[in-house]
Scaffold this motif. Structure first.
Motif, PDB file in Angstrom:
ATOM      1  N   VAL A 187      71.980  -1.055   9.135  1.00  0.00           N
ATOM      2  CA  VAL A 187      70.827  -0.264   8.694  1.00  0.00           C
ATOM      3  C   VAL A 187      69.529  -1.057   8.696  1.00  0.00           C
ATOM      4  CG1 VAL A 187      72.078   1.445   7.334  1.00  0.00           C
ATOM      5  CG2 VAL A 187      71.412  -0.704   6.273  1.00  0.00           C
ATOM      6  N   GLN A 188      69.608  -2.353   8.509  1.00  0.00           N
ATOM      7  CA  GLN A 188      68.398  -3.166   8.463  1.00  0.00           C
ATOM      8  C   GLN A 188      68.203  -3.891   9.788  1.00  0.00           C
ATOM      9  OE1 GLN A 188      69.157  -5.422   4.706  1.00  0.00           O
ATOM     10  NE2 GLN A 188      67.173  -4.608   4.135  1.00  0.00           N
ATOM     11  N   MET A 189      67.308  -3.339  10.616  1.00  0.00           N
ATOM     12  CA  MET A 189      67.038  -3.943  11.918  1.00  0.00           C
ATOM     13  C   MET A 189      65.555  -3.843  12.238  1.00  0.00           C
ATOM     14  SD  MET A 189      70.230  -2.919  14.410  1.00  0.00           S
ATOM     15  CE  MET A 189      70.015  -1.158  14.187  1.00  0.00           C
ATOM     16  N   PRO A 190      65.036  -4.719  13.083  1.00  0.00           N
ATOM     17  CA  PRO A 190      63.611  -4.687  13.441  1.00  0.00           C
ATOM     18  C   PRO A 190      63.273  -3.561  14.418  1.00  0.00           C
ATOM     19  CG  PRO A 190      64.733  -6.422  14.653  1.00  0.00           C
ATOM     20  CD  PRO A 190      65.727  -5.891  13.659  1.00  0.00           C
ATOM     21  N   LEU A 191      61.982  -3.313  14.587  1.00  0.00           N
ATOM     22  CA  LEU A 191      61.427  -2.314  15.510  1.00  0.00           C
ATOM     23  C   LEU A 191      61.747  -0.887  15.082  1.00  0.00           C
ATOM     24  CD1 LEU A 191      62.009  -3.981  19.010  1.00  0.00           C
ATOM     25  CD2 LEU A 191      60.029  -4.150  17.486  1.00  0.00           C
ATOM     26  N   LEU A 192      63.017  -0.606  14.880  1.00  0.00           N
ATOM     27  CA  LEU A 192      63.447   0.731  14.451  1.00  0.00           C
ATOM     28  C   LEU A 192      64.663   0.523  13.564  1.00  0.00           C
ATOM     29  CD1 LEU A 192      62.845   3.805  15.023  1.00  0.00           C
ATOM     30  CD2 LEU A 192      64.742   3.693  16.653  1.00  0.00           C
ATOM     31  N   ASP A 193      64.582   0.967  12.307  1.00  0.00           N
ATOM     32  CA  ASP A 193      65.720   0.696  11.420  1.00  0.00           C
ATOM     33  C   ASP A 193      66.923   1.562  11.779  1.00  0.00           C
ATOM     34  OD1 ASP A 193      65.624   3.226  10.054  1.00  0.00           O
ATOM     35  OD2 ASP A 193      64.104   2.460   8.694  1.00  0.00           O
ATOM     36  N   GLY A 194      68.062   1.203  11.206  1.00  0.00           N
ATOM     37  CA  GLY A 194      69.300   1.884  11.535  1.00  0.00           C
ATOM     38  C   GLY A 194      69.333   3.342  11.148  1.00  0.00           C
ATOM     39  N   VAL A 195      68.581   3.712  10.114  1.00  0.00           N
ATOM     40  CA  VAL A 195      68.547   5.114   9.683  1.00  0.00           C
ATOM     41  C   VAL A 195      67.894   5.983  10.752  1.00  0.00           C
ATOM     42  CG1 VAL A 195      67.628   6.738   7.993  1.00  0.00           C
ATOM     43  CG2 VAL A 195      68.552   4.538   7.239  1.00  0.00           C
ATOM     44  N   GLU A 196      66.721   5.581  11.221  1.00  0.00           N
ATOM     45  CA  GLU A 196      66.028   6.356  12.243  1.00  0.00           C
ATOM     46  C   GLU A 196      66.798   6.309  13.564  1.00  0.00           C
ATOM     47  OE1 GLU A 196      63.407   8.761  14.309  1.00  0.00           O
ATOM     48  OE2 GLU A 196      63.792   8.507  12.159  1.00  0.00           O
ATOM     49  N   ALA A 197      67.383   5.161  13.871  1.00  0.00           N
ATOM     50  CA  ALA A 197      68.188   5.052  15.099  1.00  0.00           C
ATOM     51  C   ALA A 197      69.384   5.995  15.026  1.00  0.00           C
ATOM     52  CB  ALA A 197      68.651   3.613  15.298  1.00  0.00           C
TER      53      ALA A 197
ATOM     54  N   VAL B 108      78.179   7.768  14.781  1.00  0.00           N
ATOM     55  CA  VAL B 108      77.614   6.530  14.256  1.00  0.00           C
ATOM     56  C   VAL B 108      78.383   6.092  13.017  1.00  0.00           C
ATOM     57  CG1 VAL B 108      75.589   5.393  13.283  1.00  0.00           C
ATOM     58  CG2 VAL B 108      75.314   7.060  15.140  1.00  0.00           C
ATOM     59  N   LEU B 109      78.830   4.858  13.040  1.00  0.00           N
ATOM     60  CA  LEU B 109      79.476   4.229  11.896  1.00  0.00           C
ATOM     61  C   LEU B 109      78.500   3.199  11.353  1.00  0.00           C
ATOM     62  CD1 LEU B 109      81.895   3.560  10.077  1.00  0.00           C
ATOM     63  CD2 LEU B 109      82.784   2.104  11.904  1.00  0.00           C
ATOM     64  N   VAL B 110      78.038   3.408  10.133  1.00  0.00           N
ATOM     65  CA  VAL B 110      76.985   2.577   9.554  1.00  0.00           C
ATOM     66  C   VAL B 110      77.554   1.415   8.759  1.00  0.00           C
ATOM     67  CG1 VAL B 110      75.071   2.551   7.895  1.00  0.00           C
ATOM     68  CG2 VAL B 110      75.335   4.473   9.479  1.00  0.00           C
ATOM     69  N   LEU B 111      77.002   0.233   9.004  1.00  0.00           N
ATOM     70  CA  LEU B 111      77.326  -0.953   8.209  1.00  0.00           C
ATOM     71  C   LEU B 111      76.360  -1.009   7.046  1.00  0.00           C
ATOM     72  CD1 LEU B 111      77.857  -3.588  11.033  1.00  0.00           C
ATOM     73  CD2 LEU B 111      79.610  -2.693   9.505  1.00  0.00           C
ATOM     74  N   THR B 112      76.872  -1.079   5.824  1.00  0.00           N
ATOM     75  CA  THR B 112      76.010  -0.979   4.660  1.00  0.00           C
ATOM     76  C   THR B 112      76.506  -1.816   3.494  1.00  0.00           C
ATOM     77  OG1 THR B 112      74.997   0.583   3.121  1.00  0.00           O
ATOM     78  CG2 THR B 112      77.252   1.020   3.779  1.00  0.00           C
TER      79      THR B 112
ATOM     80  N   ASP C 143      70.956   1.603  -1.584  1.00  0.00           N
ATOM     81  CA  ASP C 143      71.210   3.037  -1.650  1.00  0.00           C
ATOM     82  C   ASP C 143      70.278   3.856  -0.777  1.00  0.00           C
ATOM     83  OD1 ASP C 143      72.232   3.270  -5.141  1.00  0.00           O
ATOM     84  OD2 ASP C 143      73.304   2.651  -3.353  1.00  0.00           O
ATOM     85  N   GLU C 144      68.994   3.471  -0.734  1.00  0.00           N
ATOM     86  CA  GLU C 144      68.051   4.290   0.030  1.00  0.00           C
ATOM     87  C   GLU C 144      68.430   4.336   1.500  1.00  0.00           C
ATOM     88  OE1 GLU C 144      66.176   0.142  -0.095  1.00  0.00           O
ATOM     89  OE2 GLU C 144      67.474   1.422  -1.311  1.00  0.00           O
ATOM     90  N   TYR C 145      69.002   3.254   2.009  1.00  0.00           N
ATOM     91  CA  TYR C 145      69.435   3.239   3.402  1.00  0.00           C
ATOM     92  C   TYR C 145      70.692   4.091   3.586  1.00  0.00           C
ATOM     93  CZ  TYR C 145      66.211  -0.643   4.232  1.00  0.00           C
ATOM     94  OH  TYR C 145      65.089  -1.419   4.351  1.00  0.00           O
ATOM     95  N   VAL C 146      71.607   3.976   2.628  1.00  0.00           N
ATOM     96  CA  VAL C 146      72.840   4.756   2.704  1.00  0.00           C
ATOM     97  C   VAL C 146      72.532   6.246   2.724  1.00  0.00           C
ATOM     98  CG1 VAL C 146      75.005   5.338   1.545  1.00  0.00           C
ATOM     99  CG2 VAL C 146      74.194   2.979   1.545  1.00  0.00           C
ATOM    100  N   PHE C 147      71.696   6.692   1.793  1.00  0.00           N
ATOM    101  CA  PHE C 147      71.392   8.113   1.704  1.00  0.00           C
ATOM    102  C   PHE C 147      70.609   8.592   2.923  1.00  0.00           C
ATOM    103  CE2 PHE C 147      71.344   6.961  -3.015  1.00  0.00           C
ATOM    104  CZ  PHE C 147      72.730   7.031  -3.071  1.00  0.00           C
ATOM    105  N   GLY C 148      69.730   7.726   3.420  1.00  0.00           N
ATOM    106  CA  GLY C 148      68.989   8.087   4.621  1.00  0.00           C
ATOM    107  C   GLY C 148      69.906   8.253   5.813  1.00  0.00           C
ATOM    108  N   ALA C 149      70.879   7.355   5.944  1.00  0.00           N
ATOM    109  CA  ALA C 149      71.837   7.449   7.050  1.00  0.00           C
ATOM    110  C   ALA C 149      72.716   8.682   6.904  1.00  0.00           C
ATOM    111  CB  ALA C 149      72.695   6.187   7.107  1.00  0.00           C
ATOM    112  N   LEU C 150      73.050   9.018   5.669  1.00  0.00           N
ATOM    113  CA  LEU C 150      73.842  10.222   5.407  1.00  0.00           C
ATOM    114  C   LEU C 150      73.098  11.457   5.886  1.00  0.00           C
ATOM    115  CD1 LEU C 150      76.093  11.874   4.059  1.00  0.00           C
ATOM    116  CD2 LEU C 150      74.878  11.605   1.894  1.00  0.00           C
ATOM    117  N   ARG C 151      71.830  11.568   5.504  1.00  0.00           N
ATOM    118  CA  ARG C 151      71.043  12.726   5.936  1.00  0.00           C
ATOM    119  C   ARG C 151      70.844  12.732   7.445  1.00  0.00           C
ATOM    120  NH1 ARG C 151      67.706  10.801   1.516  1.00  0.00           N
ATOM    121  NH2 ARG C 151      68.252  11.903  -0.397  1.00  0.00           N
ATOM    122  N   ALA C 152      70.857  11.544   8.043  1.00  0.00           N
ATOM    123  CA  ALA C 152      70.655  11.448   9.490  1.00  0.00           C
ATOM    124  C   ALA C 152      71.896  11.854  10.270  1.00  0.00           C
ATOM    125  CB  ALA C 152      70.250  10.018   9.864  1.00  0.00           C
ATOM    126  N   GLY C 153      73.025  12.007   9.587  1.00  0.00           N
ATOM    127  CA  GLY C 153      74.227  12.477  10.259  1.00  0.00           C
ATOM    128  C   GLY C 153      75.254  11.414  10.573  1.00  0.00           C
ATOM    129  N   ALA C 154      75.204  10.263   9.899  1.00  0.00           N
ATOM    130  CA  ALA C 154      76.202   9.218  10.140  1.00  0.00           C
ATOM    131  C   ALA C 154      77.604   9.763   9.884  1.00  0.00           C
ATOM    132  CB  ALA C 154      75.929   8.017   9.244  1.00  0.00           C
TER     133      ALA C 154
END
Length: 218
Positions: free
Chosen positions: A56-66, A78-82, A87-98
């Motif tokens: 979830v934490q990456m440069p240029l474009l974070d894992g949530v938006e990716a 998508v399988l997210v490493l967290t 939490d904010e990244y986890v919930f963002g990835a959840l809404r993004a469809g991980a």
């Protein structure tokens, strides 16, 4: 057939370790490596893997938006490493469809099992992790978007069996566990899950599980 995976992780040493572990599994093939979110999306478009293992934490474009872009374009699961202190990244990835979440301190066996589970279409991986995620997401302290009224209304269109399956998802059960509880074939459970996701206009089993908890469906 091999499960084709793109590994997206900005830390070179960590990425190399993930690639090494996945490469040791006879049924997993790492077809691409990305050091940032933009590269992850580009590789997903070019290679059309079965799954993207996304930090979830990456440069240029974070894992949530990716994740949002990969899922929205139907490129791969998508399988997210967290970690649970993000939490904010986890919930963002959840809404993004991980399709699933995996703790970054998971061992090799857990990583390979998670990839296989998501590849089978089961987004609820590592039940203990999923249940904790759902509990955190459903907690009053959590700032989150409310369930869409139209989605809540769509629950009324579910069959009795679909509602039962939705309730079981809310408890973090896998297809196999749901099959045992409801006394049906695992393939039938998978069909019910696919149908209820379509009716509720949800992208993943995890989103369905959270909705079940928020609406009190058991």
């Amino acid at each position: 057939m091999s499960i084709r995976v793109v590994v997206a992780e900005d830390q070179r040493a960590v990425r190399a370790g993930l690639v090494l572990i996945l490469g040791s599994a006879g049924d997993v093939e790492v077809v691409g490596e990305a050091a940032d979110g933009e590269e992850a999306v580009r590789l997903a478009r070019e290679l059309r893997p079965d799954l993207v293992l996304m930090d979830v934490q990456m440069p240029l474009l974070d894992g949530v938006e990716a994740t949002r872009r990969v899922v929205a374009e139907g490129l791969a699961d998508v399988l997210v490493l967290t970690t649970f202190d993000l939490d904010e990244y986890v919930f963002g990835a959840l809404r993004a469809g991980a399709a699933g979440f995996l703790l970054k301190d998971a061992d090799a066996a857990e990583l390979i099992a998670a990839v296989r589970t998501v590849a089978r279409g089961e987004g609820l991986i590592a039940p203990a992790v999923t249940r904790r995620l759902i509990a955190e997401f459903a907690a009053p302290k959590t700032v989150r978007a409310p369930v869409r009224p139209e989605a809540a209304a769509a629950v009324e269109s579910l069959t009795r069996r679909e509602r039962e399956v939705l309730g079981a998802l809310g408890e973090g059960l896998s297809n196999a566990e749901i099959a045992v509880r409801l006394d049906m074939a695992e393939a039938t459970v998978k069909t019910h899950v696919s149908r209820l996701l379509g009716k509720l206009e949800l992208r993943s089993r995890v989103q369905a599980a959270v909705m079940a908890r928020e609406l009190g469906i058991q």
